[in-house]
Write a protein that holds these residues in place. Sequence first.
Motif, PDB file in Angstrom:
ATOM      1  N   ILE A   1     -72.052  12.368 -43.796  1.00  0.00           N
ATOM      2  CA  ILE A   1     -72.756  13.581 -43.384  1.00  0.00           C
ATOM      3  C   ILE A   1     -71.699  14.657 -43.203  1.00  0.00           C
ATOM      4  CG2 ILE A   1     -74.207  14.637 -41.643  1.00  0.00           C
ATOM      5  CD1 ILE A   1     -75.344  11.867 -41.118  1.00  0.00           C
ATOM      6  N   ARG A   2     -71.766  15.699 -44.027  1.00  0.00           N
ATOM      7  CA  ARG A   2     -70.717  16.701 -44.056  1.00  0.00           C
ATOM      8  C   ARG A   2     -71.281  18.067 -43.717  1.00  0.00           C
ATOM      9  NH1 ARG A   2     -65.761  15.002 -46.617  1.00  0.00           N
ATOM     10  NH2 ARG A   2     -65.278  17.194 -46.359  1.00  0.00           N
ATOM     11  N   HIS A   3     -70.428  18.919 -43.150  1.00  0.00           N
ATOM     12  CA  HIS A   3     -70.825  20.300 -42.894  1.00  0.00           C
ATOM     13  C   HIS A   3     -70.782  21.105 -44.178  1.00  0.00           C
ATOM     14  CE1 HIS A   3     -70.880  19.433 -38.690  1.00  0.00           C
ATOM     15  NE2 HIS A   3     -69.636  19.047 -38.708  1.00  0.00           N
ATOM     16  N   SER A   4     -69.808  20.811 -45.028  1.00  0.00           N
ATOM     17  CA  SER A   4     -69.684  21.534 -46.290  1.00  0.00           C
ATOM     18  C   SER A   4     -69.655  20.526 -47.423  1.00  0.00           C
ATOM     19  CB  SER A   4     -68.403  22.370 -46.300  1.00  0.00           C
ATOM     20  OG  SER A   4     -68.189  22.881 -47.596  1.00  0.00           O
ATOM     21  N   LEU A   5     -70.581  20.675 -48.375  1.00  0.00           N
ATOM     22  CA  LEU A   5     -70.649  19.725 -49.481  1.00  0.00           C
ATOM     23  C   LEU A   5     -69.803  20.163 -50.665  1.00  0.00           C
ATOM     24  CD1 LEU A   5     -74.396  18.779 -49.507  1.00  0.00           C
ATOM     25  CD2 LEU A   5     -72.490  17.527 -48.587  1.00  0.00           C
TER      26      LEU A   5
ATOM     27  N   ARG B   1     -70.001   5.897 -54.680  1.00  0.00           N
ATOM     28  CA  ARG B   1     -69.214   6.056 -53.464  1.00  0.00           C
ATOM     29  C   ARG B   1     -69.272   7.473 -52.937  1.00  0.00           C
ATOM     30  NH1 ARG B   1     -63.248   4.658 -54.636  1.00  0.00           N
ATOM     31  NH2 ARG B   1     -63.036   6.898 -54.639  1.00  0.00           N
ATOM     32  N   PHE B   2     -69.532   8.453 -53.793  1.00  0.00           N
ATOM     33  CA  PHE B   2     -69.480   9.850 -53.398  1.00  0.00           C
ATOM     34  C   PHE B   2     -70.823  10.401 -52.951  1.00  0.00           C
ATOM     35  CE2 PHE B   2     -65.948   9.643 -56.583  1.00  0.00           C
ATOM     36  CZ  PHE B   2     -64.928   9.764 -55.665  1.00  0.00           C
ATOM     37  N   LYS B   3     -71.600   9.605 -52.203  1.00  0.00           N
ATOM     38  CA  LYS B   3     -72.868  10.117 -51.717  1.00  0.00           C
ATOM     39  C   LYS B   3     -72.633  10.855 -50.400  1.00  0.00           C
ATOM     40  CE  LYS B   3     -75.185   6.232 -51.903  1.00  0.00           C
ATOM     41  NZ  LYS B   3     -76.278   5.255 -51.915  1.00  0.00           N
ATOM     42  N   ALA B   4     -73.299  11.997 -50.237  1.00  0.00           N
ATOM     43  CA  ALA B   4     -73.160  12.751 -48.997  1.00  0.00           C
ATOM     44  C   ALA B   4     -74.441  13.535 -48.737  1.00  0.00           C
ATOM     45  CB  ALA B   4     -71.981  13.710 -49.070  1.00  0.00           C
ATOM     46  N   ARG B   5     -74.609  13.889 -47.432  1.00  0.00           N
ATOM     47  CA  ARG B   5     -75.809  14.618 -47.020  1.00  0.00           C
ATOM     48  C   ARG B   5     -75.398  15.759 -46.122  1.00  0.00           C
ATOM     49  NH1 ARG B   5     -79.222  14.597 -42.577  1.00  0.00           N
ATOM     50  NH2 ARG B   5     -78.352  12.842 -41.474  1.00  0.00           N
ATOM     51  N   GLN B   6     -76.177  16.840 -46.177  1.00  0.00           N
ATOM     52  CA  GLN B   6     -75.968  17.973 -45.285  1.00  0.00           C
ATOM     53  C   GLN B   6     -77.309  18.410 -44.737  1.00  0.00           C
ATOM     54  OE1 GLN B   6     -74.561  21.477 -47.204  1.00  0.00           O
ATOM     55  NE2 GLN B   6     -73.931  22.455 -45.328  1.00  0.00           N
ATOM     56  N   GLY B   7     -77.349  18.683 -43.414  1.00  0.00           N
ATOM     57  CA  GLY B   7     -78.579  19.188 -42.810  1.00  0.00           C
ATOM     58  C   GLY B   7     -79.505  18.105 -42.302  1.00  0.00           C
TER      59      GLY B   7
ATOM     60  N   ARG C   1     -83.028  18.944 -47.089  1.00  0.00           N
ATOM     61  CA  ARG C   1     -81.665  18.476 -46.926  1.00  0.00           C
ATOM     62  C   ARG C   1     -80.940  18.577 -48.252  1.00  0.00           C
ATOM     63  NH1 ARG C   1     -83.018  13.243 -43.237  1.00  0.00           N
ATOM     64  NH2 ARG C   1     -83.166  14.375 -41.268  1.00  0.00           N
ATOM     65  N   VAL C   2     -79.642  18.729 -48.180  1.00  0.00           N
ATOM     66  CA  VAL C   2     -78.833  18.852 -49.390  1.00  0.00           C
ATOM     67  C   VAL C   2     -78.029  17.566 -49.547  1.00  0.00           C
ATOM     68  CG1 VAL C   2     -77.234  20.325 -50.636  1.00  0.00           C
ATOM     69  CG2 VAL C   2     -78.659  21.308 -48.881  1.00  0.00           C
TER      70      VAL C   2
ATOM     71  N   ILE D   1     -75.395  18.343 -56.801  1.00  0.00           N
ATOM     72  CA  ILE D   1     -76.007  18.728 -55.527  1.00  0.00           C
ATOM     73  C   ILE D   1     -77.520  18.794 -55.727  1.00  0.00           C
ATOM     74  CG2 ILE D   1     -76.284  20.585 -53.884  1.00  0.00           C
ATOM     75  CD1 ILE D   1     -73.416  21.039 -53.861  1.00  0.00           C
ATOM     76  N   VAL D   2     -78.252  18.077 -54.882  1.00  0.00           N
ATOM     77  CA  VAL D   2     -79.710  17.984 -54.997  1.00  0.00           C
ATOM     78  C   VAL D   2     -80.316  18.338 -53.651  1.00  0.00           C
ATOM     79  CG1 VAL D   2     -81.609  16.431 -55.561  1.00  0.00           C
ATOM     80  CG2 VAL D   2     -79.420  16.112 -56.657  1.00  0.00           C
TER      81      VAL D   2
END
Length: 41
Positions: free
Chosen positions: A3-7, A35-41, A25-26, A19-20
């Motif tokens: 979970i990142r503040h900046s994607l 391995r490079f899965k991430a979420r924002q919001g 949510r982003v 980016i989807v």
Amino acid sequence: MKIRHSLKSVKLRHKDCRIVRRKGRVYVINKTNPRFKARQG
């Protein structure tokens, strides 16, 4: 999944990252390297 503040920094790590937006949510997803899965919001 991170979970990142900046994607933007996550997206630059690999050329296949996308980016989807889902349900307000982003997400960063990567088919070739999950391995490079991430979420924002």
